[in-house]
Motif scaffolding. Structure first.
Motif, PDB file in Angstrom:
ATOM      1  N   THR A  73     -12.922   8.304  44.237  1.00  0.00           N
ATOM      2  CA  THR A  73     -13.844   7.180  44.043  1.00  0.00           C
ATOM      3  C   THR A  73     -14.445   6.697  45.357  1.00  0.00           C
ATOM      4  OG1 THR A  73     -12.063   5.560  44.217  1.00  0.00           O
ATOM      5  CG2 THR A  73     -12.557   6.422  42.011  1.00  0.00           C
TER       6      THR A  73
ATOM      7  N   SER B  60      -5.095   2.444  35.072  1.00  0.00           N
ATOM      8  CA  SER B  60      -6.187   3.281  35.577  1.00  0.00           C
ATOM      9  C   SER B  60      -5.620   4.259  36.601  1.00  0.00           C
ATOM     10  CB  SER B  60      -7.287   2.421  36.198  1.00  0.00           C
ATOM     11  OG  SER B  60      -6.813   1.815  37.380  1.00  0.00           O
ATOM     12  N   GLN B  61      -6.378   5.313  36.865  1.00  0.00           N
ATOM     13  CA  GLN B  61      -5.907   6.317  37.836  1.00  0.00           C
ATOM     14  C   GLN B  61      -5.734   5.714  39.219  1.00  0.00           C
ATOM     15  OE1 GLN B  61      -8.638   9.607  37.719  1.00  0.00           O
ATOM     16  NE2 GLN B  61      -7.304  10.743  36.321  1.00  0.00           N
TER      17      GLN B  61
ATOM     18  N   ASP C 292      -2.565   3.626  39.267  1.00  0.00           N
ATOM     19  CA  ASP C 292      -1.404   4.518  39.267  1.00  0.00           C
ATOM     20  C   ASP C 292      -1.221   5.187  40.624  1.00  0.00           C
ATOM     21  OD1 ASP C 292      -0.951   3.835  36.649  1.00  0.00           O
ATOM     22  OD2 ASP C 292      -1.840   5.676  35.816  1.00  0.00           O
TER      23      ASP C 292
ATOM     24  N   GLN D 199      -8.307  -2.787  40.331  1.00  0.00           N
ATOM     25  CA  GLN D 199      -8.434  -1.948  39.139  1.00  0.00           C
ATOM     26  C   GLN D 199      -7.412  -2.380  38.090  1.00  0.00           C
ATOM     27  OE1 GLN D 199     -10.776   0.472  38.739  1.00  0.00           O
ATOM     28  NE2 GLN D 199     -11.578  -0.197  40.715  1.00  0.00           N
TER      29      GLN D 199
END
Length: 182
Positions: free
Chosen positions: A63, A113-114, A117, A109
């Motif tokens: 991201t 969510s990735q 995590d 976040q």
């Protein structure tokens, strides 16, 4: 007593002293080798833990902006290429500096969510790396202390003593106070 008996007693005493000395030196050498192997194993475990960070941070890097990904890639490459504790500690400090903004951004976040995590996994990996760093530094301290004592000091260079400590410069982490949002 005749002279021959005295000579045999002296020779026997010298042989016994020589045998005791050889056993003492041999056991000290074996102990030094075992401790050196233990420190080497601790170093490999620490290096492996640090190098797993790239895989754990992959969702955060996905991201990130391109310049940030390139900077992280250079930092991770330097970390993987560093062999000695001093250079690996410098590379580790750079990785932490590069990942800090990404971890802060992942805090916003939602759970599950990735990014969230990955942030949790990075925190767990940091805890593991901290424990392995303490373990390695303890072993290196013991090895360095043993290398300064007689008779192991005679062959300390053969066991690569003294060992460097793995100390990450945390000034960047302390320079900026944590931000608390309500």
């Amino acid at each position: 007593m005749d002279t021959l008996t005295v000579i045999w007693i002296v020779v026997g005493a010298l042989v016994v002293v020589a045998i005791i000395g050889a056993i003492w030196v041999g056991s000290a050498l074996a102990s030094m080798r075992r401790l050196s192997a233990s420190v080497d194993e601790r170093w490999r475990a620490l290096a492996s833990t640090l190098e797993r960070r790239r895989a754990v941070a992959a969702p955060l890097l996905a991201t990130a902006a391109e310049p940030q990904r390139e900077q992280a890639d250079r930092a991770f490459s330097a970390l993987e290429g560093a062999l000695l504790p001093g250079s690996k500690a410098e590379a580790e400090a750079e990785v932490q500096r590069v990942l800090r903004p990404l971890v802060h951004a992942a805090a916003s976040q939602p759970l599950g969510s990735q990014a969230a995590d990955a942030r949790t996994a990075l925190a767990a990996l940091d805890d593991e790396a901290q424990a392995r760093r303490r373990d390695y530094n303890t072993g290196a301290r013991e090895l360095n202390a043993k290398g300064r004592r007689f008779p192991t000091s005679l062959w300390a260079n053969a066991a690569a003593v003294p060992r460097q400590f793995f100390e990450v410069d945390q000034t960047g982490a302390v320079a900026e106070p944590p931000r608390i949002q309500f």
